[in-house]
Design an enzyme around this catalytic site. Structure first.
Site, PDB file in Angstrom:
ATOM      1  N   SER A 123       1.641  17.586 -55.261  1.00 11.50           N
ATOM      2  CA  SER A 123       0.457  18.040 -55.639  1.00 11.50           C
ATOM      3  C   SER A 123      -0.693  16.981 -55.416  1.00 11.50           C
ATOM      4  O   SER A 123      -1.851  17.277 -55.515  1.00 11.50           O
ATOM      5  CB  SER A 123       0.502  18.578 -56.918  1.00 11.50           C
ATOM      6  N   HIS A 144       2.896  23.304 -50.722  1.00 16.92           N
ATOM      7  CA  HIS A 144       2.646  23.116 -52.079  1.00 16.92           C
ATOM      8  C   HIS A 144       2.494  24.495 -52.925  1.00 16.92           C
ATOM      9  O   HIS A 144       1.482  25.272 -52.773  1.00 16.92           O
ATOM     10  CB  HIS A 144       1.049  22.428 -52.223  1.00 16.92           C
ATOM     11  N   GLU A 156      -0.213  25.972 -50.506  1.00 16.86           N
ATOM     12  CA  GLU A 156      -1.193  25.468 -49.621  1.00 16.86           C
ATOM     13  C   GLU A 156      -0.324  24.858 -48.555  1.00 16.86           C
ATOM     14  O   GLU A 156       0.800  23.928 -48.916  1.00 16.86           O
ATOM     15  CB  GLU A 156      -1.821  24.265 -50.327  1.00 16.86           C
ATOM     16  N   ASN A 194      -6.929  21.479 -56.215  1.00 24.80           N
ATOM     17  CA  ASN A 194      -7.072  20.522 -56.953  1.00 24.80           C
ATOM     18  C   ASN A 194      -8.221  19.671 -56.897  1.00 24.80           C
ATOM     19  O   ASN A 194      -8.899  18.819 -57.695  1.00 24.80           O
ATOM     20  CB  ASN A 194      -5.680  19.674 -57.084  1.00 24.80           C
TER      21      ASN A 194
HETATM   22  P1  NAI Z   1      10.579  18.049 -62.508  1.00 28.98           P
HETATM   23  O1  NAI Z   1      10.430  16.476 -63.542  1.00 28.98           O
HETATM   24  O2  NAI Z   1      10.820  19.308 -63.426  1.00 28.98           O
HETATM   25  O3  NAI Z   1      11.685  18.064 -61.710  1.00 28.98           O
HETATM   26  C1  NAI Z   1      11.783  17.059 -60.686  1.00 28.98           C
HETATM   27  C2  NAI Z   1      13.583  16.967 -60.500  1.00 28.98           C
HETATM   28  O4  NAI Z   1      13.711  16.157 -59.375  1.00 28.98           O
HETATM   29  C3  NAI Z   1      14.431  16.299 -61.427  1.00 28.98           C
HETATM   30  O5  NAI Z   1      15.325  17.490 -62.009  1.00 28.98           O
HETATM   31  C4  NAI Z   1      14.801  14.976 -61.225  1.00 28.98           C
HETATM   32  O6  NAI Z   1      16.291  14.888 -61.391  1.00 28.98           O
HETATM   33  C5  NAI Z   1      14.986  15.230 -59.486  1.00 28.98           C
HETATM   34  N1  NAI Z   1      14.883  14.170 -58.790  1.00 28.98           N
HETATM   35  C6  NAI Z   1      14.048  13.038 -59.183  1.00 28.98           C
HETATM   36  N2  NAI Z   1      14.251  12.132 -58.037  1.00 28.98           N
HETATM   37  C7  NAI Z   1      15.106  12.772 -57.148  1.00 28.98           C
HETATM   38  C8  NAI Z   1      15.995  12.071 -55.953  1.00 28.98           C
HETATM   39  N3  NAI Z   1      15.501  10.935 -55.454  1.00 28.98           N
HETATM   40  N4  NAI Z   1      16.668  12.913 -55.295  1.00 28.98           N
HETATM   41  C9  NAI Z   1      16.776  14.021 -55.925  1.00 28.98           C
HETATM   42  N5  NAI Z   1      16.330  14.562 -57.108  1.00 28.98           N
HETATM   43  C10 NAI Z   1      15.515  14.079 -57.708  1.00 28.98           C
HETATM   44  O7  NAI Z   1       9.254  18.075 -61.885  1.00 28.98           O
HETATM   45  P2  NAI Z   1       8.386  19.121 -61.317  1.00 28.98           P
HETATM   46  O8  NAI Z   1       7.296  19.469 -62.199  1.00 28.98           O
HETATM   47  O9  NAI Z   1       9.540  20.200 -60.620  1.00 28.98           O
HETATM   48  O10 NAI Z   1       7.735  18.428 -59.992  1.00 28.98           O
HETATM   49  C11 NAI Z   1       8.142  18.309 -58.893  1.00 28.98           C
HETATM   50  C12 NAI Z   1       7.394  18.005 -57.782  1.00 28.98           C
HETATM   51  O11 NAI Z   1       6.402  19.123 -57.797  1.00 28.98           O
HETATM   52  C13 NAI Z   1       6.503  16.832 -57.924  1.00 28.98           C
HETATM   53  O12 NAI Z   1       5.949  16.206 -56.511  1.00 28.98           O
HETATM   54  C14 NAI Z   1       5.146  17.494 -58.396  1.00 28.98           C
HETATM   55  O13 NAI Z   1       4.027  16.841 -58.387  1.00 28.98           O
HETATM   56  C15 NAI Z   1       5.067  18.757 -57.715  1.00 28.98           C
HETATM   57  N6  NAI Z   1       4.300  19.994 -58.554  1.00 28.98           N
HETATM   58  C16 NAI Z   1       4.505  20.149 -59.541  1.00 28.98           C
HETATM   59  C17 NAI Z   1       3.820  21.218 -60.334  1.00 28.98           C
HETATM   60  C18 NAI Z   1       3.962  21.392 -61.717  1.00 28.98           C
HETATM   61  O14 NAI Z   1       3.181  22.224 -62.401  1.00 28.98           O
HETATM   62  N7  NAI Z   1       4.944  20.980 -62.404  1.00 28.98           N
HETATM   63  C19 NAI Z   1       2.858  22.232 -59.507  1.00 28.98           C
HETATM   64  C20 NAI Z   1       2.773  21.695 -58.035  1.00 28.98           C
HETATM   65  C21 NAI Z   1       3.513  20.666 -57.637  1.00 28.98           C
END
Ligand code: NAI
Length: 505
Positions: A123, A144, A156, A194
């Site tokens: 994001s 995105h 996006e 954003n």
């Molecule tokens: P989250 O913390 O819920 O999930 C991330 C997952 O990735 C975790 O299960 C973790 O174990 C895993 N992970 C971390 N490093 C890893 C690696 N090297 N290899 C494989 N798995 C790995 O995070 P979330 O909220 O799902 O966000 C994920 C991405 O999406 C980020 O880039 C965030 O900026 C983006 N994003 C998040 C939004 C939100 O509202 N939470 C909205 C839009 C984008």
């Protein structure tokens, strides 16, 4: 260009909130999906979570049990990243960290086929930076999604400096085939939503800081007059102040401290205090058990009015005349400057000047300024402010006029541009600058703001309805009032107005 065939294997990496949601979207669209997370058991756990989500849809009768089984059968949790080699598209949704994501993309490039597309759900990180150093940076792109991915329409499609246009087109069509509303964006800080949404929070925070009104009142104005689903304070309480403040800071820093994006000390103090919003039980509002939301303030007039005179064309305020007539008021018309006279009061749509300043400059006595409404025919509340010389009786006459039409009236301190007008002008200004800088088209920006953050109207269409010249004047007046570059009008607004009043994207 057509979408990826639904038989194409999609891989999703990171099985957290976003990864699980994206995997569900792709599987629901018919793709076989492999889901991997480096936390042992996390991918299987995510599939179980999706299954129970789908179970709820089955219970509500919105999904057939066989469809649920088929979707789950298409989802394969993996414990090793090596199993992703045959994917046509990999979408990563791992931790938001440039180095970690870059390392993952490097690993994927070695594992996957030459023509595999590597997409990131980041994001805030630059797609150009994520792709730098890879052998095939032209196959790297941002995809995105918004949270929760299965429910939010917007995606996006973000191109970095060297992303191949055919890759962007393919993912655009694919997102569409998945039932989403995709938009194209260039990789610049905050992409579309954003970035363009920043003034929605910033203007309310500033109005609060400057004593315009309290949170509940400012929220009610944005909802009841602006048509926004939530005001800025209830929305940031929901998002979490830590998250919202961090996004503002990152966009501000990425634009080298451009004051357009300046974070708010009011919000910083909440973060410092640990008042993060709903999740911590307290933000601008309290969420402890039994806590009640304070009511919005409302002016009550002891007077009644039976007639008014409309002078000239009221512009955006014109639909109010019909509503006044429908309420049984006698409305006379005469030529003039776009004013409503009732008793001793003169009402006008704000143009971004202070009421007291405009009263003096335009030689108007008892001046009451009216805020913008999305639709004056249906708005249930309108904010007003008045010049220092306005007599209480005159103000009460103005309030009585609006109340007669069934509109709640909220009084504000004399600040330039009231609430909805300055918020919409600043949203449109940011959107126009993004168009000017080639971040996205005007149509895609408007679509993104409606589909991604539920705005009642795209900011650029709204500015065109208000009049580009009028929007420009509001911004110029705000800039004059504050003397800050934050309110400087976008060159695109000025140029489009000079060229005839439509946005030339
Ligand atoms: P989250 O913390 O819920 O999930 C991330 C997952 O990735 C975790 O299960 C973790 O174990 C895993 N992970 C971390 N490093 C890893 C690696 N090297 N290899 C494989 N798995 C790995 O995070 P979330 O909220 O799902 O966000 C994920 C991405 O999406 C980020 O880039 C965030 O900026 C983006 N994003 C998040 C939004 C939100 O509202 N939470 C909205 C839009 C984008």
């Amino acid at each position: 260009m057509s979408a990826l065939d639904s038989t194409a294997l999609i891989a999703v990496i990171g099985a957290g909130a976003m990864g699980a949601g994206i995997a569900q979207v792709a599987a629901q669209a018919g793709h076989p999906v492999k889901l991997y997370d480096n936390r042992p058991g996390a991918a299987a756990q995510a599939v179980a979570g999706i299954d129970s989500q789908l179970g709820r849809l089955v219970e509500k009768g919105r999904l057939q049990p066989e469809a649920r089984e088929a979707i789950i059968a298409r989802l394969q949790p993996l414990e090793a990243i090596e199993g992703l080699g045959d994917a046509r598209l990999v979408i990563e949704a791992i931790v938001e960290n440039l180095q970690v994501k870059q390392a993952l993309l490097g690993q994927l490039e070695a594992l996957c086929a030459q023509d595999c597309i590597l997409a990131s759900n980041t994001s805030s990180l630059s797609i150009t930076s994520l792709a730098a150093g890879l052998a095939r940076p032209q196959r790297v792109i941002g995809m995105h999604f918004f949270n929760p991915a299965p429910l939010m329409g917007l995606v996006e499609i973000v191109s970095g400096l060297v992303t191949e246009p055919t890759v962007a087109k393919l993912l655009y069509e694919t997102a569409k085939a998945w039932g989403k509303k995709p938009v194209h964006a260039r990789s610049t800080p905050g992409f579309i939503v954003n970035r363009v949404a920043r003034p929605f929070y910033a203007e309310s925070l500033r109005l609060l800081q400057e004593g315009a009104a309290d949170c509940a009142t400012l929220d009610a104005i944005l909802r009841d007059a602006g048509g926004f689903r939530m005001g800025a304070f209830e929305l940031t309480d929901l998002i979490g102040h830590d998250v919202n403040y961090a996004v503002t800071c990152s966009v501000f820093d990425a634009f080298y401290g451009d004051f357009r994006f300046q974070p708010s000390l009011v919000q910083k103090e909440l973060v410092d205090a640990g008042r993060l919003g709903r999740k911590s039980g307290h933000g601008f509002y309290s969420y402890t058990v039994g806590a009640e939301r304070p009511p919005a303030t409302e002016l009550q007039s002891p007077l009644t009015v039976a007639s008014c005179t409309v002078e000239g064309d009221l512009g955006a305020l014109e639909p109010l005349v019909e509503r006044l007539r429908d309420s049984g008021l006698a409305v006379a018309r005469r030529a003039g400057r776009g004013l409503i006279h009732v008793g001793d009061a003169t009402l006008a749509l704000s143009d971004g000047r202070l009421a007291s300043e405009r009263a003096r400059e335009d030689g108007l006595r008892n001046l009451v300024l009216v805020d913008l409404a999305l639709d004056y025919c249906t708005a249930s509340r309108i904010a007003i402010s008045w010049s220092a010389d306005t007599a209480t009786t005159a103000r009460d006459q103005a309030v009585a006029l609006l109340q007669r039409a069934g509109i709640k009236v909220t009084g504000m301190a004399d600040l330039p541009g009231l609430v909805v007008l300055r918020t919409v002008a600043m949203l449109a200004n940011e959107a126009a600058d993004a168009v000017l800088q080639g971040v996205a088209s005007a149509a895609d920006i408007d679509l993104a703001m409606c589909a991604g953050v539920n705005y009642p109207c795209g900011p650029l269409v709204w500015a065109e309805q208000l009049g580009l010249g009028y929007t420009l004047r509001v911004l110029e007046n705000l800039q004059r009032s504050y003397g800050e570059s934050r309110y400087r009008p976008s060159l695109l607004l000025r140029r489009s107005h000079a060229q005839g009043g439509r946005l030339d994207d």
